[in-house]
Design an enzyme around this catalytic site. Sequence first.
Site, mmCIF file in Angstrom:
data_model
loop_
_atom_site.group_PDB
_atom_site.id
_atom_site.type_symbol
_atom_site.label_atom_id
_atom_site.label_comp_id
_atom_site.label_asym_id
_atom_site.label_seq_id
_atom_site.Cartn_x
_atom_site.Cartn_y
_atom_site.Cartn_z
ATOM 1 N N ASN A 195 0.799 -1.221 0.000
ATOM 2 C CA ASN A 195 0.000 0.000 0.000
ATOM 3 C C ASN A 195 0.837 1.279 0.000
ATOM 4 O O ASN A 195 0.468 2.278 -0.588
ATOM 5 C CB ASN A 195 -0.937 0.011 1.211
ATOM 6 C CG ASN A 195 -1.812 1.244 1.236
ATOM 7 O OD1 ASN A 195 -2.666 1.428 0.375
ATOM 8 N ND2 ASN A 195 -1.564 2.132 2.195
ATOM 9 N N ASP A 208 0.208 -6.615 3.877
ATOM 10 C CA ASP A 208 -0.148 -5.560 4.819
ATOM 11 C C ASP A 208 -1.218 -4.626 4.251
ATOM 12 O O ASP A 208 -1.176 -4.274 3.075
ATOM 13 C CB ASP A 208 1.135 -4.750 5.096
ATOM 14 C CG ASP A 208 0.948 -3.693 6.151
ATOM 15 O OD1 ASP A 208 0.730 -4.062 7.313
ATOM 16 O OD2 ASP A 208 1.022 -2.493 5.808
ATOM 17 N N GLU A 217 -8.173 4.434 -4.326
ATOM 18 C CA GLU A 217 -8.980 5.511 -3.757
ATOM 19 C C GLU A 217 -10.045 5.897 -4.778
ATOM 20 O O GLU A 217 -9.764 5.943 -5.974
ATOM 21 C CB GLU A 217 -8.135 6.775 -3.480
ATOM 22 C CG GLU A 217 -6.971 6.582 -2.536
ATOM 23 C CD GLU A 217 -5.771 5.878 -3.181
ATOM 24 O OE1 GLU A 217 -5.527 6.112 -4.386
ATOM 25 O OE2 GLU A 217 -5.111 5.073 -2.494
ATOM 26 N N GLU A 222 -4.117 -8.922 5.478
ATOM 27 C CA GLU A 222 -4.380 -8.129 6.679
ATOM 28 C C GLU A 222 -5.455 -7.116 6.326
ATOM 29 O O GLU A 222 -5.193 -6.074 5.732
ATOM 30 C CB GLU A 222 -3.131 -7.380 7.160
ATOM 31 C CG GLU A 222 -3.368 -6.806 8.548
ATOM 32 C CD GLU A 222 -2.894 -5.375 8.790
ATOM 33 O OE1 GLU A 222 -2.886 -4.959 9.943
ATOM 34 O OE2 GLU A 222 -2.548 -4.658 7.822
ATOM 35 N N HIS A 229 2.043 -7.521 17.003
ATOM 36 C CA HIS A 229 3.018 -6.455 17.235
ATOM 37 C C HIS A 229 2.381 -5.081 17.350
ATOM 38 O O HIS A 229 3.049 -4.105 17.655
ATOM 39 C CB HIS A 229 4.027 -6.460 16.079
ATOM 40 C CG HIS A 229 3.353 -6.175 14.753
ATOM 41 N ND1 HIS A 229 2.502 -7.079 14.137
ATOM 42 C CD2 HIS A 229 3.377 -5.083 13.960
ATOM 43 C CE1 HIS A 229 2.055 -6.539 13.014
ATOM 44 N NE2 HIS A 229 2.559 -5.336 12.880
HETATM 45 C C1 GLC Z 1 -0.287 -2.800 9.555
HETATM 46 C C2 GLC Z 1 0.825 -3.195 10.506
HETATM 47 C C3 GLC Z 1 1.223 -2.022 11.354
HETATM 48 C C4 GLC Z 1 1.648 -0.878 10.460
HETATM 49 C C5 GLC Z 1 0.559 -0.558 9.438
HETATM 50 C C6 GLC Z 1 1.058 0.378 8.371
HETATM 51 O O1 GLC Z 1 -1.440 -2.522 10.224
HETATM 52 O O2 GLC Z 1 0.415 -4.273 11.296
HETATM 53 O O3 GLC Z 1 2.244 -2.340 12.249
HETATM 54 O O4 GLC Z 1 1.929 0.251 11.231
HETATM 55 O O5 GLC Z 1 0.113 -1.712 8.772
HETATM 56 O O6 GLC Z 1 1.932 -0.279 7.515
#
Ligand code: GLC
Length: 728
Positions: A157, A255, A262, A297, A363
Amino acid sequence: MTSSLRESMELLNHLNIDANQSPYHGTSSMSLSPLNTSTEELMDYSEHQRSEMAVLNNLWYKEAIFYEVYVRAFCDIEGTGNGGLSGITNKLDYLHSLGVDCIWLLPIYPSPLKDDGYDVSDYCDIHPDYGNLNDFKILVKAVHERNMKIIADLIPNHCSEKHRWFQSARASRDSPYRDYFVWSDTPLKYKDARIIFLDVEQSNWTYDEMAGQYYWHRFYKEQPDLNFDNPKVQQEMLNILKFWLDLGIDGFRVDAVPYLFEREGTSCENLPETHEFLKVMRSFIDVNYPGRIILAEACQMPDEVRKYFGENGDEFHMGFHFPVMPRIYMSIMRENGDCLREIMEKTPEIPVKCQWVTFLRNHDELTLEMVTKEERKEMWEHYAPIPRMKINLGIRRRLAPLMNNDQRKIELAYSLLFTLPGSPIIYYGDEICMGDNIWLEDRHGVRTPMQWDDSYPNGGFSTSTKLYSPVIHDPEYGYERVNVAAAERDPSSLFNIIRQMIQRRRKHISFGHGSFKWVNSENPRVIAYMRICGIDRMLIVHNLSDKPQSATLQTHESLQAHYRNIGSANTSQELKTPKPPRRHHPSLGTEENDPNRTSDHFPSEGQFQDNSHVFHPHHPHFLSVTTSDDIQSHFLVDILTDRQLMVDFNGFVKVDLDPYQFYWFSMGEITTLGEGPKSRDLRRKSIFKPPSNLPQAVSNHSTTFSLKDMNLNIPEFHPHTVKSKIEE
Ligand code: GLC
């Protein structure tokens, strides 16, 4: 298909990839520094074998236990004060002995570390603090030698403002990289998009003096979002995938996937264009690197995450189940499982080759994005009593402190994690009850050095006098008391309990592949559910309360519901299921003669069957048995303690539980199979026959598949609750 996506597809054809490449081709063709060990010297890794069904279908991830490693924190063998890749290689036997199947590495790329590596400044290299590409190759090889897998974070991203793409883009409107980012003359565009790092950022736009425009970023302003409307950006991402897959990596945790595109008037999350690109990414992997996986994620409700699996399972293999996580804590806090039940009822079916991923901590902060405002307040009041414990919409604490370091509660949480649908992830250090340091900035309080032993001054993490972060050394959680060496020595440590839970979980195919059915319990403090896959049926019971509880559970309703539904499930999926051997039922004769048993549940011919045809609902033996001489069919055997209970002929069973106790019952007729009354090991001994006609590609996985008898020696299981009872 959009034109940019078409271009990406074309790119796939030009990437010059050897489609015949085997999954491990990348590693085997490299020149690797030899590891200081021979195959004979390695431990017995047979326990990491996977079910034949998983091997045959490249479904290893459905049965895997994942372990999340923050590389900087894990182990420093170079004495630099930072953990590195060589440190992980050095500790693989520890992870293996815990029962980990797959390691997930947090970002390993060069980065200015504004967001601990999620701000990438070079996608195709290793952060110098962590080592170099050769160290990475050695790690991958060592992981595979142990029949384990390894995935890493991929961050499509956004990158770092220090990435050469952004540096060039901001310097000139004519830069070939200008269009790699999202620019605007006004900060008013896309105003329906929420701000994620609420505590720090006021806007998703930041003005860049040099560029003379605003640029778009969903996270820190130091992390400019990449512009996925630009086909070149899509191509870059596929090149990056190829780079790491060629090095032998088994997949990626991708991630922040909802935010790739957008569009005005939307929340800029989960857009159709995003899904289209992700499907391209998936087909790239399927075609060129079968067996490798991608994990999404997407911190969204389950119906939204469902879309990331693709209609037919053609997007992500795996997706985090974010909403179930806070509800595990909530149900323990409230001593009531209704919130868990509700979220499981809202969780849609997913394609049969896909899998949820569950976790207790990671984390980041324990995010409360997926609960209501009132629930968030309730959770904060209970779990974050000091204001500093809150961050963004969550809590910056680790598992053990959240549970008041009460091992009974921590075991209960792990039991829920290991038995609910999904592949569980363990966050490094949580297996030894590591504490946190809420006074460190951002989320660093849950990223402190791993505590290996009680040696001064760094608990075995590093010999350096200058660590990246202070090691924890308070009286309760300090390394002197909480460390791996001590945990390994103590048979009732959380580490050893988790280890044994994993070993037992591994023997029951229903955890990775089975359906999930809630079981009615008239006592709200006791929750129960079933996991069912073929004749492997598990009844899981938890006491959420700190007082002893009894409950009467109605098991037949849930079984009936399962067998009613089985007709409609999985009809469009091609999943090869090994044929079980013919079984002899003590009172009803062979199953072939049983009028209640439909042959389509267990195929009668051929080594494997395609179960894509429609099933006919039927009553399994367990339900239809009415004679008292079939009493064995009504046994429940707790696979953790071997305690046995009886179900009456109407399907009722009464259970008594100590505070926070749990049972993993293997149900009914499975206890009549194999050798002896116990459920352990029956999966491989009795249900599956070794396949004789394995395709060549599978036989090549010699390290992941062996036909040898799986009669494992399992140490006694003494969960904390049982142990404390014995001591009393
Ligand atoms: C995800 C990660 C996090 C990070 C975010 C931006 O949510 O888990 O640690 O700050 O992406 O990359």
